[in-house]
Design a protein around this motif. Structure first.
Motif, PDB file in Angstrom:
ATOM      1  N   GLY A 107     -79.789 -15.345  10.741  1.00 43.18           N
ATOM      2  CA  GLY A 107     -80.331 -16.661  11.019  1.00 43.18           C
ATOM      3  C   GLY A 107     -79.559 -17.761  10.324  1.00 43.18           C
ATOM      4  N   VAL A 151     -79.873 -20.863   8.010  1.00 44.99           N
ATOM      5  CA  VAL A 151     -80.811 -21.344   7.003  1.00 44.99           C
ATOM      6  C   VAL A 151     -80.388 -22.744   6.573  1.00 44.99           C
ATOM      7  CG1 VAL A 151     -81.847 -20.944   4.742  1.00 44.99           C
ATOM      8  CG2 VAL A 151     -81.251 -18.993   6.202  1.00 44.99           C
ATOM      9  N   VAL A 194     -85.557 -22.068   8.934  1.00 42.93           N
ATOM     10  CA  VAL A 194     -84.884 -20.820   9.318  1.00 42.93           C
ATOM     11  C   VAL A 194     -84.865 -20.758  10.842  1.00 42.93           C
ATOM     12  CG1 VAL A 194     -84.867 -18.314   9.104  1.00 42.93           C
ATOM     13  CG2 VAL A 194     -85.788 -19.710   7.240  1.00 42.93           C
ATOM     14  N   SER A 195     -83.687 -20.565  11.402  1.00 43.72           N
ATOM     15  CA  SER A 195     -83.575 -20.540  12.859  1.00 43.72           C
ATOM     16  C   SER A 195     -84.281 -19.334  13.447  1.00 43.72           C
ATOM     17  CB  SER A 195     -82.096 -20.495  13.268  1.00 43.72           C
ATOM     18  OG  SER A 195     -81.551 -19.217  13.008  1.00 43.72           O
ATOM     19  N   ASP A 196     -84.473 -19.358  14.752  1.00 45.70           N
ATOM     20  CA  ASP A 196     -84.937 -18.150  15.431  1.00 45.70           C
ATOM     21  C   ASP A 196     -83.936 -17.035  15.149  1.00 45.70           C
ATOM     22  OD1 ASP A 196     -87.035 -19.612  16.433  1.00 45.70           O
ATOM     23  OD2 ASP A 196     -86.089 -19.980  18.376  1.00 45.70           O
ATOM     24  N   ARG A 206     -93.427 -19.647  15.385  1.00 46.55           N
ATOM     25  CA  ARG A 206     -92.944 -20.475  14.291  1.00 46.55           C
ATOM     26  C   ARG A 206     -94.115 -21.100  13.532  1.00 46.55           C
ATOM     27  NH1 ARG A 206     -88.352 -22.291  12.333  1.00 46.55           N
ATOM     28  NH2 ARG A 206     -87.278 -21.041  13.917  1.00 46.55           N
ATOM     29  N   VAL A 218     -91.326 -23.912   4.203  1.00 45.08           N
ATOM     30  CA  VAL A 218     -90.361 -23.242   5.062  1.00 45.08           C
ATOM     31  C   VAL A 218     -90.916 -23.146   6.478  1.00 45.08           C
ATOM     32  CG1 VAL A 218     -91.215 -20.949   4.369  1.00 45.08           C
ATOM     33  CG2 VAL A 218     -88.961 -21.168   5.415  1.00 45.08           C
ATOM     34  N   SER A 219     -90.081 -23.483   7.440  1.00 48.41           N
ATOM     35  CA  SER A 219     -90.402 -23.311   8.858  1.00 48.41           C
ATOM     36  C   SER A 219     -89.623 -22.106   9.346  1.00 48.41           C
ATOM     37  CB  SER A 219     -89.986 -24.565   9.645  1.00 48.41           C
ATOM     38  OG  SER A 219     -89.979 -24.300  11.045  1.00 48.41           O
ATOM     39  N   ARG A 220     -90.337 -21.064   9.798  1.00 40.61           N
ATOM     40  CA  ARG A 220     -89.669 -19.836  10.221  1.00 40.61           C
ATOM     41  C   ARG A 220     -90.526 -19.087  11.234  1.00 40.61           C
ATOM     42  NH1 ARG A 220     -88.514 -16.739   4.869  1.00 40.61           N
ATOM     43  NH2 ARG A 220     -87.265 -15.522   6.316  1.00 40.61           N
ATOM     44  N   ASP A 254     -89.759 -15.514  11.708  1.00 41.14           N
ATOM     45  CA  ASP A 254     -89.197 -14.165  11.577  1.00 41.14           C
ATOM     46  C   ASP A 254     -89.948 -13.270  10.609  1.00 41.14           C
ATOM     47  OD1 ASP A 254     -88.531 -15.412   9.232  1.00 41.14           O
ATOM     48  OD2 ASP A 254     -86.517 -14.589   9.128  1.00 41.14           O
TER      49      ASP A 254
END
Length: 380
Positions: A181, A183, A213-215, A348, A359-361, A363
């Motif tokens: 990902g 970050v 954090v990306s997809d 998400r 944190v935006s995630r 996963d």
């Protein structure tokens, strides 16, 4: 052979660290009572790295903190958890150069599919735009002075003067150690004199840490096509590395060969063998999986990377909007525990972490956040 003192990755991490005198004090986050003060502070948006870099897995930073945690002697928790990366032993300014150099070589090899595809993309433009737009949307930001700049592995203090009132948005974007990902971290801090004290230049009035954090890039079970692709990619990487020519030159000179060239040739030969063995494994190893993910990031004219960069900007803007509208989850203190919650992979969520971080995630926490300031230097 390059000789190292303090690695650039560690210097980057230290650039974000709170001063020692403030490390034992709690710094509050932004609140609506800060709006009038924020309206009078010049905004400085600073890219700590302008192009995408891979993380090394060497200098560890807690997921909720911005100060470096030196692990040693021995190995880091990452190794004991099966991540398989050794971390450096930090003693004052002395760094275990051998481990650091090995981490560099491994990161360069894993990153090579992205580099060969021309996907070392610029990541700062979208972030500067997202931060500026969020500031303008905030209750206090319509008339503030804003300046965008880049540090590119210099310290934050070398770009933003400490002696002046300021509202600093320092950010970095990198591919996680697992290459799973992108970050992105935004360290937001404000400095202004209050109550006649003199420590305001180094101690922020408020500070918030936002992490996007990306997809994630997921892998299916390994196939023969994956093996063939990885073998071909490693052969191409090795051919482009100059290792074969260096080995020939060392062999031709025999006993008179430069010892540094000899050591470098041996290291490159061993690395090539290791990565060929990794490519041919029937199942995903740690090294093999991050190499394959790099290939996936680079496919279709860097499509996944471009999407992740756009997502980082959009999510950063959303987090800042929620921060200034006071819509983020309740802020956690340094010693507070994260409340239990149902985690759904692919959904998400914004989660509060101890110490005033968010944190935006999507996963479920598989992507490691501990090395987000530990990047391969731009000149490697």
């Amino acid at each position: 052979m390059t000789r190292y003192t303090v690695p650039a990755s560690v210097a980057l991490a230290l650039a974000f660290a709170l001063p020692a005198q403030a490390a034992d004090k709690i710094v509050d986050g932004y609140g609506v009572d800060r709006a009038a003060l924020a309206a009078g502070l010049p905004v400085r948006s600073v890219a700590m790295n302008t192009t995408l870099r891979p993380q090394l897995g060497y200098a560890m930073t807690p997921s909720y903190s911005v100060s470096v945690t030196p692990w040693g002697p021995g190995v880091s928790p990452a190794t004991t958890l099966g991540v398989g990366l050794a971390t450096g032993l930090i003693s004052g300014a002395l760094i275990n150069a051998s481990i650091y150099e090995d981490a560099q070589h491994r990161a360069m090899a894993a990153f090579s599919p992205i580099r060969r595809a021309g996907c070392e993309l610029q990541a700062d433009t979208a972030m500067h735009a997202a931060i500026d737009a969020a500031v303008r949307r905030s209750p206090w930001g319509a008339g503030v002075r804003s300046l965008a700049s880049s540090a590119d592995e210099r310290s934050l203090d070398s770009v933003v003067k400490q002696g002046e009132p300021r509202h600093v948005f320092a950010f970095t974007s990198s591919l996680s150690v697992e290459m799973a990902g992108l970050v992105t971290t935004v360290d937001v801090s404000a400095y202004a004199p209050q109550d006649g004290g003199s420590d305001w230049r180094k101690r922020p009035l408020w500070r918030d840490l936002l992490i996007v954090v990306s997809d994630p890039v997921s892998l299916e079970p390994k196939t023969q096509a994956d093996i063939d692709s990885m073998v071909a990619e490693e052969r191409a990487r090795y051919a482009a590395s100059g290792g074969e020519e260096l080995i020939k030159r060392v062999n031709a000179r025999g006993g008179s060969a430069d010892p540094i060239d000899r050591k470098a040739a041996l290291a490159e030969q061993r690395l090539h063998k290791k990565f060929m063995d990794t490519a041919r494994q029937p199942v995903w190893t740690f090294e093999g999986s991050r190499f394959r993910r790099a290939q996936l990031w680079a496919e279709n004219d860097c499509a996944r990377l471009k999407s992740a960069i756009a997502q980082a900007g959009a999510e950063t803007g959303r987090l800042l909007d929620d921060l200034y509208a006071q819509k983020l989850p309740p802020r956690l203190g340094q010693d507070e525990r994260q409340p239990a919650m149902e985690e759904q992979f692919g959904v998400r969520k914004t989660v509060a972490l101890p110490g005033g971080a968010y944190v935006s995630r999507a996963d479920q926490g598989e992507i490691d956040l501990r090395f987000r300031y530990d990047l391969l230097p731009a000149d490697k």
